[in-house]
Design a protein around this motif. Structure first.
Motif, PDB file in Angstrom:
ATOM      1  N   TYR A  23      21.466  13.981 -14.513  1.00  0.00           N
ATOM      2  CA  TYR A  23      22.451  14.619 -15.323  1.00  0.00           C
ATOM      3  C   TYR A  23      23.877  14.729 -14.710  1.00  0.00           C
ATOM      4  CZ  TYR A  23      18.559  15.312 -18.688  1.00  0.00           C
ATOM      5  OH  TYR A  23      17.674  15.027 -19.603  1.00  0.00           O
ATOM      6  N   ALA A  24      24.671  14.606 -15.468  1.00  0.00           N
ATOM      7  CA  ALA A  24      25.971  14.783 -15.039  1.00  0.00           C
ATOM      8  C   ALA A  24      27.069  15.607 -16.114  1.00  0.00           C
ATOM      9  CB  ALA A  24      26.588  13.352 -14.728  1.00  0.00           C
ATOM     10  N   VAL A  25      28.089  15.790 -15.612  1.00  0.00           N
ATOM     11  CA  VAL A  25      29.048  16.655 -16.607  1.00  0.00           C
ATOM     12  C   VAL A  25      30.312  15.638 -17.100  1.00  0.00           C
ATOM     13  CG1 VAL A  25      30.795  18.537 -16.663  1.00  0.00           C
ATOM     14  CG2 VAL A  25      28.763  18.622 -14.905  1.00  0.00           C
ATOM     15  N   ASP A  26      30.418  15.784 -18.450  1.00  0.00           N
ATOM     16  CA  ASP A  26      31.415  14.996 -18.937  1.00  0.00           C
ATOM     17  C   ASP A  26      32.693  15.806 -18.939  1.00  0.00           C
ATOM     18  OD1 ASP A  26      31.323  16.629 -21.027  1.00  0.00           O
ATOM     19  OD2 ASP A  26      30.300  15.614 -22.659  1.00  0.00           O
ATOM     20  N   GLU A  27      33.767  15.199 -19.708  1.00  0.00           N
ATOM     21  CA  GLU A  27      35.233  15.686 -19.665  1.00  0.00           C
ATOM     22  C   GLU A  27      35.278  17.107 -20.334  1.00  0.00           C
ATOM     23  OE1 GLU A  27      34.212  12.979 -21.305  1.00  0.00           O
ATOM     24  OE2 GLU A  27      35.313  12.623 -23.000  1.00  0.00           O
ATOM     25  N   HIS A  28      34.325  17.192 -21.122  1.00  0.00           N
ATOM     26  CA  HIS A  28      34.205  18.707 -21.740  1.00  0.00           C
ATOM     27  C   HIS A  28      33.549  19.857 -21.022  1.00  0.00           C
ATOM     28  CE1 HIS A  28      35.736  16.442 -25.061  1.00  0.00           C
ATOM     29  NE2 HIS A  28      34.808  15.652 -25.154  1.00  0.00           N
ATOM     30  N   GLY A  29      32.874  19.347 -19.835  1.00  0.00           N
ATOM     31  CA  GLY A  29      31.960  20.308 -19.138  1.00  0.00           C
ATOM     32  C   GLY A  29      30.779  20.370 -19.777  1.00  0.00           C
ATOM     33  N   VAL A  32      25.374  15.376 -19.701  1.00  0.00           N
ATOM     34  CA  VAL A  32      24.860  14.345 -20.555  1.00  0.00           C
ATOM     35  C   VAL A  32      23.926  13.689 -19.400  1.00  0.00           C
ATOM     36  CG1 VAL A  32      26.462  13.901 -22.121  1.00  0.00           C
ATOM     37  CG2 VAL A  32      26.778  13.068 -20.034  1.00  0.00           C
ATOM     38  N   GLY A  33      22.733  13.059 -20.016  1.00  0.00           N
ATOM     39  CA  GLY A  33      21.954  12.216 -19.067  1.00  0.00           C
ATOM     40  C   GLY A  33      22.706  10.911 -18.857  1.00  0.00           C
ATOM     41  N   VAL A  34      22.665  10.405 -17.637  1.00  0.00           N
ATOM     42  CA  VAL A  34      23.422   9.106 -17.208  1.00  0.00           C
ATOM     43  C   VAL A  34      22.374   8.217 -16.378  1.00  0.00           C
ATOM     44  CG1 VAL A  34      25.313   8.283 -16.046  1.00  0.00           C
ATOM     45  CG2 VAL A  34      25.532  10.428 -17.139  1.00  0.00           C
TER      46      VAL A  34
END
Lengths: 143, 329
Positions: A23-29, A32-34
């Motif tokens: 799990y990591a953080v996208d540009e909106h905070g 998402v599963g990566v």
């Protein structure tokens, strides 16, 4: 960890061809599963545990070759077990298994006991009774 | 039609898939969080291949049982003393069109990469059908569905040893179609707060993290352990934190994801802030793993004090998150 920080270390990956989800953080905070194809830090830790098993396996093979132990001990290591686990899986006391490691006693083992070891280790009785020419690792099959 | 979804962790993934299939849409992080599954435990008395038990989550089966309790599901669990019976019952449920969860050993599953095969008996997967001698398996930690022959599946289900599954299979019999997230999340977070900060033992929760740091310092000062045992010990910690399907940083990222998703659903600022702090705690854990890996490989001098300080950073950061979450009602 941001999405672009998710490690994709394919070299020496222990996942085979598979990819694992982290799990990591996208540009909106948002999280998402990566999919990750590996992280060298993790791969080294796994490899260190595997190396330890392989060393034990090689050592057991050498001792069996020298007639100091039975092939059974080698096959135990080959199936990534230790004495405590083989004891739990086979339902035999550790001291009994240790006794069966003595080549002279192993040779005379009756069919019933051999079958128990064969089932515990998932290997044929014929296989258990002979040492391969070289110590094998992982899924390399004993014929 | 059954839809496979890849997850970070086996048990939360299986639970999420089972619920989704039954009409209750709940993501893996939501399942993990609502089960109050985040933990830390350092138990030297229980040994795994000669190493102390280190867990970043509650014990196996507690995720599915936690969700069951929190959301009021009805589940059916079965174990078997006779393997044949266990396989027959599986077939019977599959023939009725059910999706069935199984607890298995990892070692005997033929589709696992060789480097990942260890004797761990509390892996979870779903079986969604049969094709000849093969079972159609949705293993949540894999990208796609896989197949498993009957003999291997039997061996995996009935492997003996610690945490033996005894063929355990389970499926929901009654699933609510909606949940009261506001009250469920309050209860779940409160319970998790107790695990992390209120355990009576110094080896559980935030104190456990600091305790592990002290153990590392101690080992680094023992000349006969420093050279060989300590690197294996550190690798073991990293494996428990990263390798076994934790979603990164010993489930800290999954938990942060749960907090963030709940904050959005309920429009709650406090949870969003806690999510950010928890994610930073996860980054601290990754940093710890990175530095200890360097020290094991000799790319950096072994320094127990430095590693303990990194672990204290993790504990401090998590403490901040829990202080905030304490106010969540």
């Amino acid at each position: 960890m941001k999405i672009d920080e998710v490690p994709q270390d394919t070299e020496n990956s222990t996942y085979g061809d598979a990819r694992k989800l982290v799990y990591a953080v996208d540009e909106h905070g948002d999280f998402v599963g990566v999919k990750s194809s590996g992280w060298v830090v993790e791969a080294e830790a796994t490899q260190s545990a595997l190396n330890l098993i392989e060393q034990q396996c090689d050592a057991a093979w050498q001792r069996a070759r020298n007639g100091e132990t039975a092939p059974l001990e080698y096959y135990m290591c080959y199936q990534r077990m230790d004495l405590a686990l083989l004891s739990q899986v086979s339902g035999l006391f550790q001291w009994r298994i240790r006794r069966h490691f003595r080549p002279a006693i192993f040779k005379k083992l009756n069919h019933k006991l051999l079958r128990r070891y064969s089932e515990a280790l998932g290997l044929g009785i014929d296989t258990l009774q002979q040492l391969p020419d070289h110590p094998l690792h992982g899924r390399q099959a004993h014929v | 039609m059954f839809k496979h979804q890849q997850s970070a962790h086996c048990e939360s993934g299986v639970t999420s898939s089972l619920l989704n299939h039954s009409g209750l849409s709940l993501s893996e992080p939501m399942v993990f969080g609502l089960a109050s599954a985040l933990a830390f435990a350092y138990i030297p008395l229980v040994k795994i291949a000669g190493m102390p038990l280190i867990a970043y989550r509650m014990p196996p089966r507690s995720i599915i049982k936690g969700v069951q309790k929190q959301l009021g599901l009805k589940m059916c669990y079965q174990t078997f003393s006779n393997p044949e019976q266990g396989m027959d019952e599986l077939d019977r449920q599959l023939d009725q069109g059910r999706i069935v969860g199984l607890q298995t050993s990892v070692f005997w599953l033929p589709y696992f990469p060789d480097a990942m095969r260890f004797h761990f008996n509390a892996h979870n997967l779903l079986v969604y059908g049969r094709d000849g001698d093969d079972y159609l398996v949705s293993d949540p930690v894999f990208e796609d569905v896989v197949r498993c022959d009957a003999a291997s599946l039997k061996k995996a289900r009935f492997a003996k040893g610690a945490l033996a599954a005894k063929g355990m299979m389970y499926y929901p019999t009654q699933v609510p179609q909606s949940i009261d997230l506001a009250s469920a999340s309050v209860n779940a977070i409160k319970k998790n707060h107790r695990t992390m900060t209120g355990a009576p033992l110094p080896v559980i929760g935030l104190r456990g993290i600091r305790h592990m740091g002290k153990c590392i310092i101690k080992l680094s000062r023992e000349p006969n352990k420093r050279e060989k045992y300590l690197p294996h010990y550190l690798s073991h910690i990293v494996r428990m934190q990263e390798e076994i399907g934790t979603g990164g940083a010993g489930f800290r990222f999954i938990y942060a994801s749960f907090l963030k998703e709940t904050s959005k659903a309920l429009n709650n600022e406090l949870l969003a802030e806690a999510a950010e702090i928890m994610a930073e705690a996860g980054d601290e854990w990754r940093q710890f793993a990175l530095v200890s890996s360097k020290m094991c490989k000799g790319r950096k001098d072994m320094n127990g004090e430095e590693l303990a300080a990194l672990l204290n950073n993790c504990a401090n950061q998590e403490a901040k998150a829990w202080q905030l979450l304490k106010q969540y009602r």
